[in-house]
Design a protein around this motif. Structure first.
Motif, PDB file in Angstrom:
ATOM      1  N   TYR A 234     -12.733   6.632  -6.319  1.00  0.00           N
ATOM      2  CA  TYR A 234     -12.084   5.533  -6.612  1.00  0.00           C
ATOM      3  C   TYR A 234     -10.952   5.230  -5.648  1.00  0.00           C
ATOM      4  N   LEU A 235     -10.494   6.494  -5.006  1.00  0.00           N
ATOM      5  CA  LEU A 235      -9.144   6.337  -4.175  1.00  0.00           C
ATOM      6  C   LEU A 235      -9.463   5.214  -2.943  1.00  0.00           C
ATOM      7  N   GLY A 236      -8.247   4.715  -2.464  1.00  0.00           N
ATOM      8  CA  GLY A 236      -8.423   3.581  -1.384  1.00  0.00           C
ATOM      9  C   GLY A 236      -7.778   2.598  -1.757  1.00  0.00           C
TER      10      GLY A 236
ATOM     11  N   CYS B  34      -3.696  -0.216  -3.799  1.00  0.00           N
ATOM     12  CA  CYS B  34      -4.072   1.061  -3.118  1.00  0.00           C
ATOM     13  C   CYS B  34      -3.848   2.180  -4.061  1.00  0.00           C
ATOM     14  N   LEU B  35      -4.773   2.787  -4.263  1.00  0.00           N
ATOM     15  CA  LEU B  35      -4.850   4.256  -5.240  1.00  0.00           C
ATOM     16  C   LEU B  35      -4.852   5.450  -4.292  1.00  0.00           C
ATOM     17  N   GLU B  36      -3.743   6.394  -4.859  1.00  0.00           N
ATOM     18  CA  GLU B  36      -3.835   7.640  -3.995  1.00  0.00           C
ATOM     19  C   GLU B  36      -3.702   8.748  -5.004  1.00  0.00           C
TER      20      GLU B  36
ATOM     21  N   GLY C 266       0.857  -1.243  -0.114  1.00  0.00           N
ATOM     22  CA  GLY C 266       0.034   0.009   0.010  1.00  0.00           C
ATOM     23  C   GLY C 266       0.938   1.254   0.148  1.00  0.00           C
ATOM     24  N   ARG C 267       2.128   1.342   0.073  1.00  0.00           N
ATOM     25  CA  ARG C 267       2.806   2.463  -0.143  1.00  0.00           C
ATOM     26  C   ARG C 267       2.886   3.068  -1.498  1.00  0.00           C
TER      27      ARG C 267
ATOM     28  N   TYR D 291      -0.745   4.347  -7.995  1.00  0.00           N
ATOM     29  CA  TYR D 291      -1.176   3.065  -7.169  1.00  0.00           C
ATOM     30  C   TYR D 291      -0.065   2.081  -7.058  1.00  0.00           C
ATOM     31  N   GLN D 292      -0.184   1.348  -6.213  1.00  0.00           N
ATOM     32  CA  GLN D 292       0.757   0.361  -5.727  1.00  0.00           C
ATOM     33  C   GLN D 292      -0.099  -1.027  -5.701  1.00  0.00           C
ATOM     34  N   ARG D 293       0.379  -1.964  -6.403  1.00  0.00           N
ATOM     35  CA  ARG D 293      -0.308  -3.323  -6.279  1.00  0.00           C
ATOM     36  C   ARG D 293       0.737  -4.311  -5.946  1.00  0.00           C
TER      37      ARG D 293
END
Length: 269
Positions: free
Chosen positions: A105-107, A128-130, A76-77, A138-140
């Motif tokens: 859609y963020l989160g 995680c999208l920011e 999630g970072r 985002y990070q997957r």
């Protein structure tokens, strides 16, 4: 604090085939690097900057408590400013237009699709999208564990998300080994609350065959009360009869092709 630095540096090195490979890429003397790994010496300013740039972390993060650092790296970072400015290489006009309507859609989400390297299993990953200054990133994070290798290993992907003409496009690259780029296209949600999103995913099987594959995918939004460490622990390969998988989810990711379908297509939610 110094013990945490050593543990954190060892964790980062563990994503590479060997310490020798890390030293080769860093162009650093192996004996000197071993002194960092044993805690005998702390890197000087120039060496520290090279380490941070190579691993994609900030200096202060390397001194975090090891448990906190594990969560930061594995789940999630978002990208750091020093390594992954949002949308580098993407046209500003596209990033600006593509961020419209993305706030809802963020989160964080669980991502589900049929594993490309382990047929007969689903894989659950954490996405995680920011929002950053230039766009949505985002990070997957994948967490893989097999009977032959009970110790979990992780793949981390970082990318950019844009919403264009009622479709959400996500493009990312694998950051630890640099072996893969993936693309996902999702239908947007027209409900008052975003719960699930469906679409298609294109990637490469994570095995020696490296076969290009396409699969139907489902994103399930996480409750904000669920912590990243707890969410990551639930990621990995799942049997198709896993009790946590409901019938609607299984139907959404089934990779069947109807007789009247000329292409492999997403299914409307």
């Amino acid at each position: 604090m110094h013990d945490d630095f050593v543990a954190n540096l060892r964790l980062l090195c563990g994503y590479y085939p060997s310490i020798a490979e890390v030293c080769r890429r860093l162009e650093i003397n192996r004996a000197q690097f071993n002194r960092y790994l044993t805690g005998r010496y702390r890197p000087r300013h120039a060496a520290m900057r090279r380490l941070c740039a190579f691993f994609g972390v900030e200096e202060h993060e390397l001194y975090l408590p090891h448990e906190d650092f594990c969560t930061l790296v594995q789940a999630g970072r978002g990208p750091t400013e020093s390594t992954q400015e949002a949308g580098v290489g993407w046209p500003d006009e596209l990033l600006h237009r593509g961020r419209e309507g993305m706030a809802r859609y963020l989160g964080c989400y669980f991502e589900y699709y049929h594993s490309m390297s382990r047929p007969g299993h689903l894989i659950r990953t954490l996405v995680c999208l920011e929002e950053r200054e230039r766009g949505v990133v985002y990070q997957r994070t994948e967490r893989m564990q097999t009977p032959a290798n009970p110790r979990p290993c992780h793949n981390r992907y970082q990318g950019v998300a844009v919403r264009l003409a009622d479709r959400i496009f996500l493009v990312d690259h694998e950051t630890l080994n640099g072996h893969e780029v993936t693309q996902t296209i999702l239908f947007p949600s027209f409900q008052s609350q975003v719960k699930r999103l469906t679409g298609l995913k294109l990637g490469v099987a994570d095995n020696s065959e490296r076969m290009p594959c396409c699969a139907r995918v489902l994103y399930e939004r996480l409750d904000e009360q669920v912590g990243l460490r707890e969410a990551l622990a639930q990621c990995g390969l799942l049997a198709l009869d896993d009790p946590s998988l409901d019938a609607e989810l299984l139907a959404a990711v089934r990779n069947d092709v109807a007789p009247d379908e000329p292409h492999f297509r997403a299914r409307y939610p």
